[in-house]
Motif scaffolding. Structure first.
Motif, mmCIF file in Angstrom:
data_model
loop_
_atom_site.group_PDB
_atom_site.id
_atom_site.type_symbol
_atom_site.label_atom_id
_atom_site.label_comp_id
_atom_site.label_asym_id
_atom_site.label_seq_id
_atom_site.Cartn_x
_atom_site.Cartn_y
_atom_site.Cartn_z
ATOM 1 N N THR A 179 0.834 -1.203 0.000
ATOM 2 C CA THR A 179 0.000 0.000 0.000
ATOM 3 C C THR A 179 0.864 1.247 0.000
ATOM 4 O O THR A 179 0.614 2.202 -0.742
ATOM 5 C CB THR A 179 -0.933 0.016 1.230
ATOM 6 N N ILE A 180 1.898 1.256 0.834
ATOM 7 C CA ILE A 180 2.828 2.388 0.873
ATOM 8 C C ILE A 180 3.464 2.587 -0.491
ATOM 9 O O ILE A 180 3.580 3.714 -0.990
ATOM 10 C CB ILE A 180 3.920 2.166 1.947
ATOM 11 N N SER A 181 3.883 1.501 -1.121
ATOM 12 C CA SER A 181 4.521 1.569 -2.434
ATOM 13 C C SER A 181 3.582 2.161 -3.481
ATOM 14 O O SER A 181 3.977 3.030 -4.268
ATOM 15 C CB SER A 181 4.964 0.166 -2.860
ATOM 16 N N ARG A 182 2.328 1.712 -3.484
ATOM 17 C CA ARG A 182 1.365 2.217 -4.472
ATOM 18 C C ARG A 182 1.060 3.698 -4.246
ATOM 19 O O ARG A 182 0.920 4.462 -5.198
ATOM 20 C CB ARG A 182 0.084 1.390 -4.419
ATOM 21 N N ILE A 183 0.964 4.107 -2.969
ATOM 22 C CA ILE A 183 0.703 5.519 -2.666
ATOM 23 C C ILE A 183 1.880 6.378 -3.112
ATOM 24 O O ILE A 183 1.701 7.431 -3.724
ATOM 25 C CB ILE A 183 0.439 5.698 -1.155
ATOM 26 N N MET A 184 3.079 5.937 -2.826
ATOM 27 C CA MET A 184 4.266 6.722 -3.172
ATOM 28 C C MET A 184 4.479 6.804 -4.682
ATOM 29 O O MET A 184 4.998 7.797 -5.187
ATOM 30 C CB MET A 184 5.503 6.125 -2.493
ATOM 31 N N SER A 185 4.051 5.773 -5.405
ATOM 32 C CA SER A 185 4.217 5.784 -6.868
ATOM 33 C C SER A 185 3.056 6.483 -7.571
ATOM 34 O O SER A 185 3.087 6.674 -8.785
ATOM 35 C CB SER A 185 4.331 4.350 -7.380
ATOM 36 N N GLY A 186 2.032 6.857 -6.812
ATOM 37 C CA GLY A 186 0.880 7.526 -7.402
ATOM 38 C C GLY A 186 -0.135 6.582 -8.007
ATOM 39 O O GLY A 186 -1.089 7.014 -8.655
ATOM 40 N N LYS A 187 0.041 5.285 -7.789
ATOM 41 C CA LYS A 187 -0.879 4.296 -8.349
ATOM 42 C C LYS A 187 -2.140 4.116 -7.492
ATOM 43 O O LYS A 187 -3.112 3.541 -7.947
ATOM 44 C CB LYS A 187 -0.165 2.955 -8.506
ATOM 45 N N GLN A 188 -2.087 4.587 -6.240
ATOM 46 C CA GLN A 188 -3.238 4.467 -5.341
ATOM 47 C C GLN A 188 -3.496 5.803 -4.662
ATOM 48 O O GLN A 188 -2.570 6.434 -4.135
ATOM 49 C CB GLN A 188 -2.988 3.392 -4.285
ATOM 50 N N THR A 189 -4.755 6.242 -4.671
ATOM 51 C CA THR A 189 -5.127 7.461 -3.960
ATOM 52 C C THR A 189 -5.173 7.174 -2.471
ATOM 53 O O THR A 189 -5.857 6.243 -2.041
ATOM 54 C CB THR A 189 -6.511 7.965 -4.407
ATOM 55 N N PRO A 190 -4.445 7.933 -1.664
ATOM 56 C CA PRO A 190 -4.428 7.653 -0.224
ATOM 57 C C PRO A 190 -5.753 7.990 0.441
ATOM 58 O O PRO A 190 -6.426 8.943 0.064
ATOM 59 C CB PRO A 190 -3.318 8.573 0.293
ATOM 60 N N LYS A 191 -6.129 7.187 1.413
ATOM 61 C CA LYS A 191 -7.292 7.484 2.238
ATOM 62 C C LYS A 191 -6.850 8.435 3.352
ATOM 63 O O LYS A 191 -5.653 8.568 3.641
ATOM 64 C CB LYS A 191 -7.863 6.201 2.844
ATOM 65 N N MET A 192 -7.832 9.068 3.995
ATOM 66 C CA MET A 192 -7.491 9.945 5.105
ATOM 67 C C MET A 192 -6.781 9.171 6.214
ATOM 68 O O MET A 192 -5.898 9.705 6.878
ATOM 69 C CB MET A 192 -8.744 10.623 5.660
ATOM 70 N N GLU A 193 -7.150 7.906 6.416
ATOM 71 C CA GLU A 193 -6.506 7.118 7.459
ATOM 72 C C GLU A 193 -5.024 6.912 7.139
ATOM 73 O O GLU A 193 -4.176 6.871 8.042
ATOM 74 C CB GLU A 193 -7.197 5.770 7.633
ATOM 75 N N HIS A 194 -4.684 6.802 5.845
ATOM 76 C CA HIS A 194 -3.277 6.670 5.454
ATOM 77 C C HIS A 194 -2.522 7.958 5.759
ATOM 78 O O HIS A 194 -1.438 7.933 6.356
ATOM 79 C CB HIS A 194 -3.161 6.370 3.952
ATOM 80 N N LEU A 195 -3.095 9.091 5.348
ATOM 81 C CA LEU A 195 -2.444 10.377 5.571
ATOM 82 C C LEU A 195 -2.294 10.664 7.057
ATOM 83 O O LEU A 195 -1.293 11.249 7.484
ATOM 84 C CB LEU A 195 -3.237 11.497 4.888
#
Length: 223
Positions: A39-55
């Motif tokens: 999940t971290i990898s996808r968020i950092m690569s822009g492949k996944q939109t982060p949820k508020m819980e991630h941020l």
């Protein structure tokens, strides 16, 4: 005002820089914040939109305001032109609702009202008051920069700390502050980036209740 930055996603660069400063790999970061490495990898690569819980997890761990992470994700929050009156505040709420396109305002507001009524009773207890005074400052540090919402909440906190307010005012103020602190997720975190919208509605409803109390000769109900 909310502006969508489109594909200009700088979140990965921000996270990478903070990880390098702490000599963290994605795997180590995953273990520290309880988030899946993929999940971290996808968020950092822009492949996944982060949820508020991630941020929020990134914010808590790296001690960085959520608003900064939102903007790095391509969402700009601009509230400089918003006044402190209820009409302006309501305009911000309505604009955000229109922006989301997925929230039924007719269902949302009654649910927030119901929660506030429950918190009014809790605000009258010693435990409720203790939570407000112990956790308000900590909570605001993690949502720094969220426009007029924090300004109104800070004013409410300053007022509830005074001894010359009525029990009814203390109950209303406490209900809004507890709602903010305890983070009741009426709006799910996955509806990005408006996870704090229900808090904003709670503030508006609280301000309206306070105005009603001011118009009454005596405050009959409260703690």
């Amino acid at each position: 005002m909310i502006h969508n930055g489109g594909t200009n996603n700088q979140l990965g660069s921000v996270l990478k820089s903070m990880m390098e400063n702490r000599s963290l790999s994605m795997r180590k970061l995953s273990g520290q914040i309880g988030m899946n490495t993929a999940t971290i990898s996808r968020i950092m690569s822009g492949k996944q939109t982060p949820k508020m819980e991630h941020l929020q997890k990134f914010s808590d761990f790296f001690d960085i305001p959520v608003s900064q992470l939102l903007e790095a994700s391509g969402v700009k929050l601009e509230y400089a032109e918003v006044g402190n009156d209820l009409d302006s505040f309501a305009g911000i709420i309505q604009e955000t609702l229109d922006f989301s396109g997925v929230i039924d305002q007719k269902q949302l507001i009654p649910r927030v009202k119901k929660e506030l009524e429950r918190y009014e009773r809790y605000a009258c207890t010693e435990e409720g008051q203790q939570i407000i005074h112990e956790r308000f400052q900590i909570k605001t540090q993690h949502v720094d920069g969220m426009g007029p919402f924090i300004e109104h909440l800070t004013q409410m906190y300053e007022k509830i700390s005074r001894e010359d307010i009525s029990d009814a005012e203390r109950a209303v103020l406490g209900s809004v502050l507890l709602y903010f602190i305890l983070t009741t997720d009426i709006i799910p975190d996955y509806i990005f980036p408006i996870g704090y919208l229900d808090d904003a509605i709670a503030i508006k409803l609280g301000l309206e209740r306070l105005a009603e109390l001011e118009a009454q000769p005596k405050h009959q109900k409260g703690c």
